[in-house]
Design a protein around this motif. Structure first.
Motif, mmCIF file in Angstrom:
data_model
loop_
_atom_site.group_PDB
_atom_site.id
_atom_site.type_symbol
_atom_site.label_atom_id
_atom_site.label_comp_id
_atom_site.label_asym_id
_atom_site.label_seq_id
_atom_site.Cartn_x
_atom_site.Cartn_y
_atom_site.Cartn_z
ATOM 1 N N GLY A 71 51.606 42.130 25.619
ATOM 2 C CA GLY A 71 50.587 41.066 25.854
ATOM 3 C C GLY A 71 49.918 40.776 26.797
ATOM 4 O O GLY A 71 49.077 40.136 27.388
ATOM 5 N N TRP A 72 51.255 41.156 28.357
ATOM 6 C CA TRP A 72 50.936 40.640 29.714
ATOM 7 C C TRP A 72 49.156 41.411 29.741
ATOM 8 O O TRP A 72 48.963 40.849 31.125
ATOM 9 N N PRO A 73 48.886 42.663 30.159
ATOM 10 C CA PRO A 73 47.936 42.813 30.109
ATOM 11 C C PRO A 73 46.740 42.304 30.149
ATOM 12 O O PRO A 73 45.665 42.196 31.196
ATOM 13 N N LEU A 74 47.140 41.090 28.559
ATOM 14 C CA LEU A 74 45.666 39.800 28.582
ATOM 15 C C LEU A 74 45.822 39.003 29.733
ATOM 16 O O LEU A 74 44.855 38.771 30.375
ATOM 17 N N LEU A 75 46.470 39.691 30.554
ATOM 18 C CA LEU A 75 46.940 38.436 31.728
ATOM 19 C C LEU A 75 46.242 38.338 33.469
ATOM 20 O O LEU A 75 45.804 37.388 34.638
ATOM 21 N N LEU A 76 46.009 39.624 33.594
ATOM 22 C CA LEU A 76 44.787 40.647 34.194
ATOM 23 C C LEU A 76 43.384 39.730 34.334
ATOM 24 O O LEU A 76 43.870 39.532 35.811
ATOM 25 N N PRO A 78 42.255 36.779 34.180
ATOM 26 C CA PRO A 78 42.884 35.190 35.021
ATOM 27 C C PRO A 78 43.284 35.169 36.094
ATOM 28 O O PRO A 78 43.337 34.705 37.059
ATOM 29 N N LEU A 79 44.442 36.493 36.321
ATOM 30 C CA LEU A 79 45.227 36.697 37.564
ATOM 31 C C LEU A 79 44.071 36.985 38.333
ATOM 32 O O LEU A 79 44.045 36.261 39.464
ATOM 33 N N CYS A 80 43.157 37.971 38.204
ATOM 34 C CA CYS A 80 42.962 38.084 39.290
ATOM 35 C C CYS A 80 41.190 37.392 39.907
ATOM 36 O O CYS A 80 40.997 37.515 40.254
ATOM 37 N N VAL A 81 41.170 36.901 38.693
ATOM 38 C CA VAL A 81 39.971 35.562 38.878
ATOM 39 C C VAL A 81 40.697 34.442 39.669
ATOM 40 O O VAL A 81 39.965 34.060 40.630
ATOM 41 N N SER A 82 41.847 34.372 39.602
ATOM 42 C CA SER A 82 42.664 33.140 40.239
ATOM 43 C C SER A 82 42.958 33.409 41.792
ATOM 44 O O SER A 82 42.438 32.664 42.650
ATOM 45 N N LEU A 83 42.609 34.882 41.514
ATOM 46 C CA LEU A 83 43.262 35.259 43.501
ATOM 47 C C LEU A 83 41.699 35.404 44.320
ATOM 48 O O LEU A 83 41.968 35.391 44.994
ATOM 49 N N PHE A 84 40.795 35.734 42.961
ATOM 50 C CA PHE A 84 39.665 35.651 43.712
ATOM 51 C C PHE A 84 39.287 34.708 44.296
ATOM 52 O O PHE A 84 38.226 34.276 45.443
ATOM 53 N N ARG A 85 39.273 33.457 43.926
ATOM 54 C CA ARG A 85 38.909 32.435 43.639
ATOM 55 C C ARG A 85 40.177 31.781 45.568
ATOM 56 O O ARG A 85 39.142 30.737 46.305
ATOM 57 N N VAL A 239 52.733 31.679 37.817
ATOM 58 C CA VAL A 239 53.582 31.683 36.843
ATOM 59 C C VAL A 239 52.860 32.724 35.631
ATOM 60 O O VAL A 239 53.838 34.105 36.042
ATOM 61 N N MET A 240 51.740 32.925 35.878
ATOM 62 C CA MET A 240 50.883 34.513 35.844
ATOM 63 C C MET A 240 51.535 35.942 36.081
ATOM 64 O O MET A 240 51.851 36.829 35.259
ATOM 65 N N GLN A 241 52.048 35.692 37.868
ATOM 66 C CA GLN A 241 52.663 37.113 37.746
ATOM 67 C C GLN A 241 53.951 37.249 37.968
ATOM 68 O O GLN A 241 54.397 38.316 37.218
ATOM 69 N N MET A 242 54.742 36.234 37.619
ATOM 70 C CA MET A 242 56.548 36.316 36.997
ATOM 71 C C MET A 242 56.032 37.062 35.576
ATOM 72 O O MET A 242 56.799 38.146 35.138
ATOM 73 N N GLN A 243 55.181 36.378 34.687
ATOM 74 C CA GLN A 243 55.047 36.502 33.475
ATOM 75 C C GLN A 243 54.650 38.105 33.083
ATOM 76 O O GLN A 243 54.831 38.736 32.366
ATOM 77 N N ALA A 244 53.517 38.826 34.096
ATOM 78 C CA ALA A 244 52.567 40.576 33.878
ATOM 79 C C ALA A 244 53.975 41.027 34.603
ATOM 80 O O ALA A 244 54.332 41.712 34.200
ATOM 81 N N VAL A 245 54.959 40.461 35.020
ATOM 82 C CA VAL A 245 56.497 41.715 35.672
ATOM 83 C C VAL A 245 57.145 41.717 35.158
ATOM 84 O O VAL A 245 57.563 43.088 35.158
ATOM 85 N N MET A 246 57.450 40.668 34.755
ATOM 86 C CA MET A 246 58.705 40.492 33.410
ATOM 87 C C MET A 246 58.200 41.083 32.000
ATOM 88 O O MET A 246 58.820 42.089 31.877
#
Length: 389
Positions: A71-76, A78-85, A239-246
Motif C-alpha cells: 500500500g506504500w504508493p498511497l503515500l506518494l 501526500p508526500l509530493c504535496v508536502s515536499l511541494f509546500r 516518516v512517509m519517506q521511510m515507510q515508502a522506501v521500506m
C-alpha cells in the motif's frame, strides 16, 4: 569598591533572573504521536481481512505478505504535496532522506517482508483471536532488542508489562486443545503457534532497528535547534519517506517470491473459487492493503516521533480490537484460555501506561526541584555578595 559594586550588581542580576526562569512544561504527547496512534487503530482491519482471505479459500502466502506492504504508493500524493509546500515556503534543504538512511530503510524493508511472510503463515493456520494474542508478544521482543540496541531503560512498570504480555499468550499453550479450532490437526496448530511467535520476534527486532537507523543516519539539527533535537520530532514527510522506501523494498521481495512460487498465474483461478465471490476477492485484497498501510504508517510515525517501545505498545493495543472483530465477523470461539490471556495482556498494557505517566510526573517534579534549588542558591549568593564589605 567598584569591583565590589560590580560583583554585587552581577549577583543581584543573577538573583533577579533566576526566578523568571520558566517552569518545565507538563508532558503532553506530540500531535504527530497522537495522529500516528490513530492510524494504528484505523489499521485494525488489516489482520481481520487477511484472516478473511484465508478462511474463504485464499492460500497464497507471498500474496498475503505483499498485502501487508504494497500500500506504500498511497503515500506518494501526500508526500509530493508536502515536499511541494516546503519548497514553496523556501525550504529546499534536507527534504529527502539521506542516502545512508534510505539504504538502511531498504534493507529493513526486505527484512520486514520476511516478517510479514512468517506472520502470514501463522495467520493461515490460527484463528485471528489466537494469532493476535501471540503477536502481542512482540512487545517483549521489542523491549529486549531496544534494551540491546537503543539503550532502553526498563522501569518496574514496563518490566511488569513485558512479563504479563509474555505470560498471557503462553496461557494459550496450556492444555492439549487450548485455542485450537475443532477438526484442525494438532501438528498444524502448533506449527502455526510457533510461526506466530517467530513473526512477533522478527517484528520486535525490526522496530528498534528502525529507531537505530533514524538516530545514526538521520540528519542532525544544526545551530540553535540542535539543543532541542531530542524533543523535536522530524517532519512527517520523513516518516512517509521511510515507510515508502521500506514498503517498496519489501514489495520487491514479495513480488520475487510470488514469481518463484507461480502465484501470478494462480490468482485468476483462486478468485473464481473464492468463497465470497470473484469481485469480493479483489475487494478484500485492495482494502486489506489499504488497512495494512495505515497500520504501518502509524507504527513508523510512532517509532520516528517517539520510540520503538511505544510502537510495540500500540500494536498490543490492537489486541482487544482484533478479539472483538474476530468474534463479531468471523464467529470465532472465545474460550477460557483466550479470556485469561486477554486479561493478562490488557493488564500489562495498563501497567505500562501507568508507569509512563508516573515516570513523567517524577521527571517534572525533579525538574521543578532543581529549578527551585538554583533559585535559592542564586538568591543566597546575591545576599552574601551584598553583605560583603
Amino acid at each position: 569598591m567598584a569591583t565590589t559594586a560590580a560583583s554585587s550588581s552581577s549577583a543581584m542580576q543573577q538573583a533577579d533572573q533566576a526566578p523568571t526562569a520558566s517552569p518545565p512544561a507538563r508532558y503532553r504527547p506530540s500531535p504527530l504521536v497522537i495522529f500516528s496512534a490513530c492510524l494504528v487503530l484505523l489499521g485494525a482491519g488489516g489482520p481481520l481481512l487477511l484472516r478473511v482471505y484465508f478462511v474463504h479459500g485464499g492460500r497464497r502466502l507471498w500474496l498475503s505478505a505483499l498485502l501487508q506492504l504494497s500500500g506504500w504508493p498511497l503515500l506518494l500524493p501526500p508526500l509530493c504535496v508536502s515536499l511541494f509546500r516546503n519548497r514553496r515556503h523556501g525550504i529546499v534543504d534536507n527534504l529527502l532522506l539521506p542516502p545512508r538512511l534510505a539504504g538502511a530503510a531498504a534493507v529493513l524493508g526486505c527484512f520486514y517482508a520476511l516478517s510479514c511472510f512468517v506472520y502470514a503463515m501463522g495467520s493461515q493456520a490460527l484463528p485471528l483471536s489466537t494469532s493476535s494474542l501471540l503477536l502481542a508478544t512482540q512487545l517483549a521482543f521489542t523491549a529486549v532488542f531496544a534494551l540491546l540496541f537503543v539503550g532502553l531503560r526498563l522501569t518496574p512498570f514496563s518490566a511488569n508489562a513485558v512479563f504479563l504480555l509474555t505470560i498471557g499468550p503462553a496461557v494459550l499453550g496450556v492444555g492439549p486443545g487450548s485455542g485450537k479450532p475443532a477438526g484442525e490437526p494438532a501438528k498444524a496448530y502448533w506449527t502455526g503457534f510457533c510461526e506466530a511467535i517467530a513473526a512477533a520476534a522478527l517484528a520486535g527486532l525490526v522496530l528498534p532497528l528502525v529507531e537505530v537507523a533514524m538516530e545514526r543516519y538521520g540528519r542532525k539539527p544544526t545551530g540553535p535547534a540542535a539543543s532541542s533535537a531530542r524533543v523535536a520530532p522530524p517532519p512527517y514527510s520523513t516518516v512517509m519517506q521511510m515507510q515508502a522506501v521500506m514498503g517498496a523494498a519489501g514489495t520487491m521481495v514479495c513480488l520475487l517470491g510470488m514469481s518463484i512460487k507461480g502465484d501470478f498465474g494462480a490468482l485468476t483461478s483462486e478468485a473464481a473459487e473464492f468463497g465470497l465471490g470473484k469481485n469480493n476477492y479483489y475487494l478484500v485484497l485492495v482494502w486489506d492493503a489499504v488497512s495494512w498501510q495505515l497500520l504501518n504508517l502509524g507504527i513508523m510515525g510512532l517509532i520516528t516521533c517517539a520510540s520503538s517501545l511505544l510502537a510495540g505498545i500500540m500494536i498490543a493495543v490492537l489486541l482487544p480490537l482484533s478479539e472483538i472483530l474476530a468474534v463479531m465477523f468471523l464467529h470465532e470461539k472465545f474460550d477460557g484460555p483466550k479470556g485469561i490471556a486477554l486479561v493478562l495482556s490488557l493488564w500489562g498494557f495498563a501497567s505500562y501506561i501507568y508507569g509512563e505517566k508516573a515516570q513523567k510526573k517524577q521527571e517534572v517534579r525533579k525538574s521543578e526541584l532543581l529549578l527551585l534549588q538554583q533559585q535559592q542558591v542564586a538568591k543566597k549568593t546575591g545576599d552574601l555578595e551584598l553583605a560583603a564589605p
